[in-house]
Design a protein around this motif. Structure first.
Motif, PDB file in Angstrom:
ATOM      1  N   PHE A  92       0.787  -1.235   0.000  1.00 32.04           N
ATOM      2  CA  PHE A  92       0.000   0.000   0.000  1.00 32.04           C
ATOM      3  C   PHE A  92       0.823   1.292   0.000  1.00 32.04           C
ATOM      4  O   PHE A  92       0.336   2.316  -0.432  1.00 32.04           O
ATOM      5  N   TYR A  93       2.049   1.272   0.498  1.00 31.13           N
ATOM      6  CA  TYR A  93       2.845   2.486   0.589  1.00 31.13           C
ATOM      7  C   TYR A  93       4.251   2.242   0.071  1.00 31.13           C
ATOM      8  O   TYR A  93       4.689   1.097  -0.076  1.00 31.13           O
ATOM      9  N   GLU A  94       4.955   3.321  -0.162  1.00 29.25           N
ATOM     10  CA  GLU A  94       6.357   3.223  -0.550  1.00 29.25           C
ATOM     11  C   GLU A  94       7.201   2.804   0.659  1.00 29.25           C
ATOM     12  O   GLU A  94       6.721   2.769   1.794  1.00 29.25           O
ATOM     13  N   ASP A  95       8.479   2.535   0.380  1.00 24.01           N
ATOM     14  CA  ASP A  95       9.354   1.946   1.392  1.00 24.01           C
ATOM     15  C   ASP A  95       9.299   2.689   2.728  1.00 24.01           C
ATOM     16  O   ASP A  95       9.133   2.082   3.784  1.00 24.01           O
ATOM     17  N   ALA A  96       9.451   4.000   2.681  1.00 20.89           N
ATOM     18  CA  ALA A  96       9.545   4.767   3.914  1.00 20.89           C
ATOM     19  C   ALA A  96       8.247   4.774   4.714  1.00 20.89           C
ATOM     20  O   ALA A  96       8.267   5.020   5.926  1.00 20.89           O
ATOM     21  N   ASN A  97       7.125   4.496   4.046  1.00 21.48           N
ATOM     22  CA  ASN A  97       5.823   4.555   4.723  1.00 21.48           C
ATOM     23  C   ASN A  97       5.164   3.194   4.912  1.00 21.48           C
ATOM     24  O   ASN A  97       4.037   3.128   5.427  1.00 21.48           O
ATOM     25  N   ILE A  98       5.848   2.130   4.513  1.00 23.42           N
ATOM     26  CA  ILE A  98       5.236   0.806   4.628  1.00 23.42           C
ATOM     27  C   ILE A  98       5.051   0.413   6.091  1.00 23.42           C
ATOM     28  O   ILE A  98       4.293  -0.508   6.412  1.00 23.42           O
ATOM     29  N   TRP A  99       5.712   1.142   6.998  1.00 22.51           N
ATOM     30  CA  TRP A  99       5.521   0.901   8.424  1.00 22.51           C
ATOM     31  C   TRP A  99       4.044   1.004   8.804  1.00 22.51           C
ATOM     32  O   TRP A  99       3.577   0.281   9.692  1.00 22.51           O
ATOM     33  N   ARG A 135      14.599  -3.288  -5.105  1.00 21.74           N
ATOM     34  CA  ARG A 135      13.618  -2.395  -4.493  1.00 21.74           C
ATOM     35  C   ARG A 135      12.673  -3.183  -3.591  1.00 21.74           C
ATOM     36  O   ARG A 135      12.314  -2.743  -2.490  1.00 21.74           O
ATOM     37  N   MET A 136      12.258  -4.356  -4.054  1.00 21.71           N
ATOM     38  CA  MET A 136      11.388  -5.195  -3.236  1.00 21.71           C
ATOM     39  C   MET A 136      12.112  -5.620  -1.958  1.00 21.71           C
ATOM     40  O   MET A 136      11.525  -5.635  -0.862  1.00 21.71           O
ATOM     41  N   ALA A 137      13.377  -5.952  -2.080  1.00 22.80           N
ATOM     42  CA  ALA A 137      14.156  -6.333  -0.890  1.00 22.80           C
ATOM     43  C   ALA A 137      14.211  -5.183   0.108  1.00 22.80           C
ATOM     44  O   ALA A 137      14.150  -5.398   1.335  1.00 22.80           O
ATOM     45  N   ASN A 138      14.310  -3.973  -0.396  1.00 26.66           N
ATOM     46  CA  ASN A 138      14.325  -2.805   0.486  1.00 26.66           C
ATOM     47  C   ASN A 138      12.995  -2.650   1.215  1.00 26.66           C
ATOM     48  O   ASN A 138      12.954  -2.288   2.403  1.00 26.66           O
ATOM     49  N   ARG A 139      11.909  -2.946   0.537  1.00 33.73           N
ATOM     50  CA  ARG A 139      10.582  -2.874   1.163  1.00 33.73           C
ATOM     51  C   ARG A 139      10.444  -3.928   2.250  1.00 33.73           C
ATOM     52  O   ARG A 139       9.818  -3.678   3.296  1.00 33.73           O
ATOM     53  N   ILE A 140      11.015  -5.089   2.006  1.00 33.35           N
ATOM     54  CA  ILE A 140      10.988  -6.141   3.025  1.00 33.35           C
ATOM     55  C   ILE A 140      11.739  -5.686   4.275  1.00 33.35           C
ATOM     56  O   ILE A 140      11.262  -5.848   5.409  1.00 33.35           O
ATOM     57  N   ARG A 141      12.915  -5.097   4.066  1.00 37.11           N
ATOM     58  CA  ARG A 141      13.686  -4.605   5.211  1.00 37.11           C
ATOM     59  C   ARG A 141      12.910  -3.532   5.976  1.00 37.11           C
ATOM     60  O   ARG A 141      12.907  -3.503   7.216  1.00 37.11           O
ATOM     61  N   ALA A 142      12.249  -2.658   5.237  1.00 31.31           N
ATOM     62  CA  ALA A 142      11.465  -1.610   5.883  1.00 31.31           C
ATOM     63  C   ALA A 142      10.310  -2.208   6.685  1.00 31.31           C
ATOM     64  O   ALA A 142       9.999  -1.740   7.790  1.00 31.31           O
ATOM     65  N   ASP A 145      11.694  -3.728   9.872  1.00 25.36           N
ATOM     66  CA  ASP A 145      12.041  -2.682  10.830  1.00 25.36           C
ATOM     67  C   ASP A 145      10.804  -2.115  11.520  1.00 25.36           C
ATOM     68  O   ASP A 145      10.889  -1.629  12.656  1.00 25.36           O
ATOM     69  N   ALA A 146       9.666  -2.166  10.845  1.00 23.67           N
ATOM     70  CA  ALA A 146       8.458  -1.508  11.344  1.00 23.67           C
ATOM     71  C   ALA A 146       7.721  -2.308  12.407  1.00 23.67           C
ATOM     72  O   ALA A 146       6.955  -1.741  13.186  1.00 23.67           O
ATOM     73  N   ARG A 147       7.911  -3.598  12.459  1.00 21.05           N
ATOM     74  CA  ARG A 147       7.079  -4.407  13.353  1.00 21.05           C
ATOM     75  C   ARG A 147       7.449  -4.190  14.813  1.00 21.05           C
ATOM     76  O   ARG A 147       8.614  -4.045  15.165  1.00 21.05           O
ATOM     77  N   ASP A 148       6.435  -4.208  15.661  1.00 24.48           N
ATOM     78  CA  ASP A 148       6.644  -4.112  17.101  1.00 24.48           C
ATOM     79  C   ASP A 148       6.916  -5.481  17.710  1.00 24.48           C
ATOM     80  O   ASP A 148       7.706  -5.608  18.635  1.00 24.48           O
TER      81      ASP A 148
END
Length: 293
Positions: A92-99, A135-142, A145-148
């Protein structure tokens, strides 16, 4: 006692440790999820196909929103004690906002989500493409990083086999996504025979879409559950079977009525009311209500 999201996530990891693949019937609403649990399955799944049809009566062509998906997931979580895996489309969002996607599904109580590299066009005649693998790998990393909750699963999906029919490209992408930290990987449209050839090269649990369904040309693509188990699949998603079964049951009943059938003549097409009510927890309600009579 209610089962917390954290408990469900730990339980799901235990299920993954089994030597047998985990079969997840795909719920389309709270009732179907309740029936999955009643039948004895240890977990369930919410896909965008079932959610789009169940919520909107529309095809799965990218019309469903993050809020609609997470609301549907929350209702399924609330209706059961089961771990619930969910489809998060492209994130739904780009890498920086996929959190925001990750936090929304965590807050809904789900056990994990899969995020795909498909750029669009699924279930349509539109040409489709894939997001660049790096780019997909970067989204996975993001997303990681986002999960609590570290037990909340991030599943990386590639549609390389679906879009390009390219097994080697699919394997290369799955390996790239594992290297980025994905907890599991998901590769639709890889037949069991092909998965068996490459399974040893994929160093993470593998999810497959295991429904046998009718393709537009009348063929029956896919492999049997036993074939996927033999090929080394770890999770078998039945994304279509339950919503397809529900649609057939309703359509058959309506066709019978339209043809002049009497209510008494519907027979096995309709579940008797008392049995249906027993699925909904009426006995528990009556026991609770009696305390305040």
């Amino acid at each position: 006692m209610p089962v917390s999201a954290a408990q469900r996530r730990v339980a799901f990891k235990g299920l993954l440790a089994s030597s047998k693949p985990l079969l997840l019937p795909g719920a389309y609403d709270a009732l179907s999820a309740h029936l999955v649990e009643r039948a004895g399955f240890p977990a369930t799944y919410l896909g965008s196909f079932a959610a789009a049809t169940g919520l909107q009566g529309l095809p799965d062509v990218g019309l469903i929103t993050l809020t609609e998906l997470t609301d549907a997931a929350r209702r399924i979580v609330d209706a059961t004690s089961l771990p619930v895996l969910a489809d998060a489309e492209k994130g739904f969002y780009e890498d920086a906002n996929i959190w925001r996607t990750v936090r929304a599904f965590e807050a809904a109580g789900t056990t994990g989500i899969h995020i795909e590299d498909n750029l669009g066009g699924k279930h349509t005649s539109r040409p489709a493409g894939l997001l660049d693998a790096d780019r997909m790998a970067n989204r996975i990393r993001a997303a990681l990083d986002a999960r609590d909750d570290p037990n909340f699963l991030i599943i990386a999906r590639t549609d390389a086999a679906w879009i390009y029919g390219d097994l080697e490209e699919a394997v290369a992408r799955l390996r790239r996504y594992v290297a980025a930290g994905a907890d599991l990987v998901f590769a639709p449209k890889i037949p069991a025979a092909d998965l068996k050839k490459v399974r040893s090269r994929i160093e993470a649990p593998v999810v497959v879409a295991a429904d046998l369904y009718d393709a537009p040309d009348g063929s029956r693509p896919g492999s049997t559950l036993a074939e996927y188990a033999d090929a080394g699949a770890d999770v078998l998603l039945l994304w279509y079977s339950l919503v397809g079964a529900a649609a057939k049951g309703v359509a058959d009943t309506l066709d019978a009525l339209a043809s002049g059938a009497e209510i008494e003549g519907l027979g096995d097409l309709v579940l008797d009311q008392r049995t249906f009510e027993s699925f909904m927890g009426y006995a528990e309600y009556e026991a609770r209500a009696s305390r305040y009579a």
